[in-house]
Design a protein around this motif. Structure first.
Motif, PDB file in Angstrom:
ATOM      1  N   HIS A 135      43.596  41.025 -28.891  1.00 36.44           N
ATOM      2  CA  HIS A 135      42.526  40.513 -28.030  1.00 36.44           C
ATOM      3  C   HIS A 135      43.076  39.521 -27.010  1.00 36.44           C
ATOM      4  O   HIS A 135      42.660  39.520 -25.839  1.00 36.44           O
ATOM      5  CB  HIS A 135      41.436  39.861 -28.873  1.00 36.44           C
ATOM      6  CG  HIS A 135      40.532  40.834 -29.554  1.00 36.44           C
ATOM      7  ND1 HIS A 135      39.650  41.641 -28.860  1.00 36.44           N
ATOM      8  CD2 HIS A 135      40.377  41.148 -30.867  1.00 36.44           C
ATOM      9  CE1 HIS A 135      38.980  42.406 -29.720  1.00 36.44           C
ATOM     10  NE2 HIS A 135      39.411  42.128 -30.942  1.00 36.44           N
ATOM     11  N   ALA A 136      44.008  38.669 -27.454  1.00 41.43           N
ATOM     12  CA  ALA A 136      44.585  37.685 -26.547  1.00 41.43           C
ATOM     13  C   ALA A 136      45.387  38.371 -25.447  1.00 41.43           C
ATOM     14  O   ALA A 136      45.301  37.992 -24.262  1.00 41.43           O
ATOM     15  CB  ALA A 136      45.470  36.710 -27.323  1.00 41.43           C
TER      16      ALA A 136
ATOM     17  N   LYS B 113      45.047  41.434 -24.231  1.00 37.69           N
ATOM     18  CA  LYS B 113      44.132  42.099 -23.291  1.00 37.69           C
ATOM     19  C   LYS B 113      43.486  41.068 -22.354  1.00 37.69           C
ATOM     20  O   LYS B 113      43.333  41.305 -21.150  1.00 37.69           O
ATOM     21  CB  LYS B 113      43.069  42.881 -24.058  1.00 37.69           C
ATOM     22  CG  LYS B 113      42.201  43.783 -23.177  1.00 37.69           C
ATOM     23  CD  LYS B 113      41.295  44.659 -24.028  1.00 37.69           C
ATOM     24  CE  LYS B 113      40.571  45.701 -23.184  1.00 37.69           C
ATOM     25  NZ  LYS B 113      39.700  45.119 -22.172  1.00 37.69           N
ATOM     26  N   TYR B 114      43.116  39.944 -22.907  1.00 42.04           N
ATOM     27  CA  TYR B 114      42.501  38.887 -22.104  1.00 42.04           C
ATOM     28  C   TYR B 114      43.456  38.419 -21.009  1.00 42.04           C
ATOM     29  O   TYR B 114      43.064  38.250 -19.843  1.00 42.04           O
ATOM     30  CB  TYR B 114      42.126  37.715 -23.014  1.00 42.04           C
ATOM     31  CG  TYR B 114      41.497  36.543 -22.303  1.00 42.04           C
ATOM     32  CD1 TYR B 114      40.121  36.478 -22.101  1.00 42.04           C
ATOM     33  CD2 TYR B 114      42.279  35.480 -21.840  1.00 42.04           C
ATOM     34  CE1 TYR B 114      39.541  35.395 -21.451  1.00 42.04           C
ATOM     35  CE2 TYR B 114      41.715  34.401 -21.196  1.00 42.04           C
ATOM     36  CZ  TYR B 114      40.337  34.359 -20.999  1.00 42.04           C
ATOM     37  OH  TYR B 114      39.774  33.283 -20.356  1.00 42.04           O
ATOM     38  N   THR B 115      44.733  38.228 -21.368  1.00 43.26           N
ATOM     39  CA  THR B 115      45.684  37.726 -20.375  1.00 43.26           C
ATOM     40  C   THR B 115      45.946  38.737 -19.271  1.00 43.26           C
ATOM     41  O   THR B 115      46.281  38.354 -18.139  1.00 43.26           O
ATOM     42  CB  THR B 115      47.036  37.354 -21.027  1.00 43.26           C
ATOM     43  OG1 THR B 115      47.685  38.524 -21.551  1.00 43.26           O
ATOM     44  CG2 THR B 115      46.844  36.328 -22.135  1.00 43.26           C
TER      45      THR B 115
ATOM     46  N   GLU C 253      43.683  40.576 -17.976  1.00 40.37           N
ATOM     47  CA  GLU C 253      42.485  40.656 -17.140  1.00 40.37           C
ATOM     48  C   GLU C 253      42.103  39.322 -16.513  1.00 40.37           C
ATOM     49  O   GLU C 253      41.455  39.278 -15.466  1.00 40.37           O
ATOM     50  CB  GLU C 253      41.314  41.180 -17.979  1.00 40.37           C
ATOM     51  CG  GLU C 253      41.548  42.592 -18.520  1.00 40.37           C
ATOM     52  CD  GLU C 253      40.479  43.016 -19.515  1.00 40.37           C
ATOM     53  OE1 GLU C 253      39.645  42.156 -19.900  1.00 40.37           O
ATOM     54  OE2 GLU C 253      40.480  44.193 -19.915  1.00 40.37           O
ATOM     55  N   ARG C 254      42.493  38.229 -17.132  1.00 39.29           N
ATOM     56  CA  ARG C 254      42.104  36.900 -16.664  1.00 39.29           C
ATOM     57  C   ARG C 254      42.961  36.475 -15.468  1.00 39.29           C
ATOM     58  O   ARG C 254      44.195  36.472 -15.555  1.00 39.29           O
ATOM     59  CB  ARG C 254      42.275  35.896 -17.806  1.00 39.29           C
ATOM     60  CG  ARG C 254      42.032  34.442 -17.429  1.00 39.29           C
ATOM     61  CD  ARG C 254      40.583  34.144 -17.181  1.00 39.29           C
ATOM     62  NE  ARG C 254      40.346  32.704 -17.094  1.00 39.29           N
ATOM     63  CZ  ARG C 254      39.168  32.159 -16.863  1.00 39.29           C
ATOM     64  NH1 ARG C 254      38.113  32.938 -16.705  1.00 39.29           N
ATOM     65  NH2 ARG C 254      39.047  30.852 -16.807  1.00 39.29           N
TER      66      ARG C 254
ATOM     67  N   LEU D 288      43.520  31.736 -24.675  1.00 37.54           N
ATOM     68  CA  LEU D 288      42.195  31.950 -24.092  1.00 37.54           C
ATOM     69  C   LEU D 288      41.576  30.676 -23.537  1.00 37.54           C
ATOM     70  O   LEU D 288      40.493  30.728 -22.934  1.00 37.54           O
ATOM     71  CB  LEU D 288      41.243  32.563 -25.130  1.00 37.54           C
ATOM     72  CG  LEU D 288      41.155  34.094 -25.119  1.00 37.54           C
ATOM     73  CD1 LEU D 288      42.452  34.725 -25.606  1.00 37.54           C
ATOM     74  CD2 LEU D 288      39.994  34.576 -25.983  1.00 37.54           C
TER      75      LEU D 288
ATOM     76  N   ASN E 293      37.576  29.655 -23.548  1.00 41.35           N
ATOM     77  CA  ASN E 293      36.960  30.874 -24.071  1.00 41.35           C
ATOM     78  C   ASN E 293      37.414  31.196 -25.490  1.00 41.35           C
ATOM     79  O   ASN E 293      36.790  32.012 -26.175  1.00 41.35           O
ATOM     80  CB  ASN E 293      37.270  32.059 -23.149  1.00 41.35           C
ATOM     81  CG  ASN E 293      36.523  31.966 -21.833  1.00 41.35           C
ATOM     82  OD1 ASN E 293      35.438  31.380 -21.766  1.00 41.35           O
ATOM     83  ND2 ASN E 293      37.098  32.520 -20.779  1.00 41.35           N
TER      84      ASN E 293
ATOM     85  N   TYR F 264      34.431  36.361 -27.344  1.00 45.47           N
ATOM     86  CA  TYR F 264      35.772  36.782 -26.950  1.00 45.47           C
ATOM     87  C   TYR F 264      36.631  37.177 -28.162  1.00 45.47           C
ATOM     88  O   TYR F 264      37.826  37.430 -28.013  1.00 45.47           O
ATOM     89  CB  TYR F 264      36.464  35.673 -26.157  1.00 45.47           C
ATOM     90  CG  TYR F 264      35.874  35.475 -24.779  1.00 45.47           C
ATOM     91  CD1 TYR F 264      36.400  36.122 -23.672  1.00 45.47           C
ATOM     92  CD2 TYR F 264      34.765  34.646 -24.597  1.00 45.47           C
ATOM     93  CE1 TYR F 264      35.853  35.951 -22.409  1.00 45.47           C
ATOM     94  CE2 TYR F 264      34.207  34.461 -23.337  1.00 45.47           C
ATOM     95  CZ  TYR F 264      34.757  35.119 -22.249  1.00 45.47           C
ATOM     96  OH  TYR F 264      34.209  34.943 -20.994  1.00 45.47           O
TER      97      TYR F 264
END
Length: 400
Positions: free
Chosen positions: A276-277, A279-281, A283-284, A354, A357, A363
């Motif tokens: 999850h982390a 994928k977040y990085t 997109e963020r 994150l 978030n 998240y």
């Protein structure tokens, strides 16, 4: 002027050394079936249930269809399979939700495992088939309100033999599945010989047996934990695990397997947080660029993956030793201690990545961050596992 199509970003993959490839084709199909179930049925709803401190009972019929009951147990209508498959299934569950993996582990490895390890042939024939079909769900009652790490010699729950029955008195606390399940494996001290013994208690038709759901947890919120109270509960002698539960040594035989299973669970928990982390990085955006392109972020992600891969190597080896009948209590203890500590570190880095978030359940990482705290402590604390290992490697006991 032609616009160059951006190169697709790599999908998050926490099995960097391809440990799942060690499974044979039939096992891989089971593994994939569980992954599909967890991602399609559990992942979309689990945050809601985690926040509400509730269990998704509507998923139980779907879990039955997976035919996983009795995973790792041979015969008696059980799913069977080797310990590598057992562990990788635990990883797939915990990779989506550690609570769900705990619900399954309590039923399959603690409750069913107690009967398989310590029960008579008659008890195995009676109880394991319906539990394998998940028609009867079990829990495991060892920890007490005032007794945790000292359970080996300090249980206050008592058992007194009276003719063809045993009378149980006492309390158990932190018992996963207890508020709603059908069968409890209760460990109590025999008043006559001062030895710890195991009993199968039918929760819903045993007078004097009651359960209060524990409230306001901050971790593993989907698992329903209960405090069991027993007041002159009469259990037939046929439900005494007489074949292999005559002292705490027999209880420890059950815990050996479940302890290293927590190593698998915590590894899965770290894998979920990492994916999850990552994928977040990707997109963020900050300063006009994905934060995954920043050096400090990549450093954290690489350290998270290294932790995960180290844990995977350790738990895979414990599975091999278990299948060979060579896994010791000390090896299981080291695996549990190391993997839960590294998971704790890994999920904290995921939360850090994150930023703000990371504390919002939406998240996903916040859930893993909290749940890792429970994995770190249950099935024997980090410190107790290290003392078990310390006694083995030094020849001196540091227990008081």
């Amino acid at each position: 002027m032609l616009t160059k199509t951006p190169k697709p970003l790599p999908a998050p993959n926490s099995d960097f050394y391809n440990y799942a490839d060690l499974l044979n084709p039939e096992e891989r199909a089971i593994h994939q079936r569980v992954r599909t179930f967890m991602e399609s049925k559990v992942a979309p709803i689990i945050n809601k249930y985690w926040v509400e401190d509730a269990f998704p009972f509507e998923l139980v019929p779907l879990v039955k269809e997976l035919n996983l009951g009795g995973l790792g147990i041979q015969g008696y209508g059980c799913a069977g399979g080797n310990q590598l498959l057992v562990g990788l299934i635990g990883v797939e569950m915990a990779r989506v939700d550690a609570s769900f993996a705990t619900f399954f582990g309590v039923h399959n490895f603690l409750a069913m495992g107690s009967i398989h390890v310590a029960g008579s042939e008659e008890q195995k024939q009676k109880w394991l088939p319906p539990m394998a079909r998940m028609e009867k769900i079990g829990c495991f009652g060892l920890t007490e309100p005032l007794v945790g790490s000292g359970a080996g010699g300090g249980l206050t729950t008592t058992a007194k033999r009276e003719g063809d029955t045993w009378v149980l008195n006492g309390q158990k606390r932190w018992i996963g599945n207890a508020p709603w399940c059908d069968i409890s494996i209760i460990w109590a001290k025999d008043i006559d010989d001062d030895q710890v013994k195991g009993f199968i208690v039918e929760n819903k038709n045993t007078p004097g047996f009651s359960v209060e759901k524990m409230q306001n947890k901050m971790a593993l919120k989907v698992v329903q934990n209960g405090q069991i109270t027993m007041k002159d509960c009469r259990v037939p002698d046929a439900n005494h695990l007489a074949s292999g539960a005559q002292s705490f040594r027999d209880t420890a035989r059950v815990l050996r397997g479940t302890r290293y299973y927590v190593g698998w669970e915590s590894t899965g928990c770290a894998m979920g947080a990492y994916e999850h982390a990552l994928k977040y990085t990707q997109e963020r955006l900050q300063f006009g660029k994905p934060i995954a392109s920043f050096q400090l972020i990549q450093d954290l992600l690489a350290k998270m993956l290294a932790n995960i891969t180290a844990c995977q190597g350790m738990v895979v080896r414990t599975a091999q030793l278990a299948d060979e009948g060579k896994l010791t209590d000390q090896q299981a203890a080291l695996s549990k201690a190391f993997c839960t500590a590294k998971a704790r570190e890994t999920v904290s880095w995921a939360r850090e990545v994150l930023g703000g978030n990371g504390i919002i359940v939406d998240y996903n990482v916040a859930r893993f961050f909290a749940d890792a705290e429970a994995l770190y402590s249950y099935e024997g604390t980090y410190q107790m596992q290290n003392l078990i290992v310390g006694k083995e490697i030094t020849g001196f006991s540091a227990f008081v």
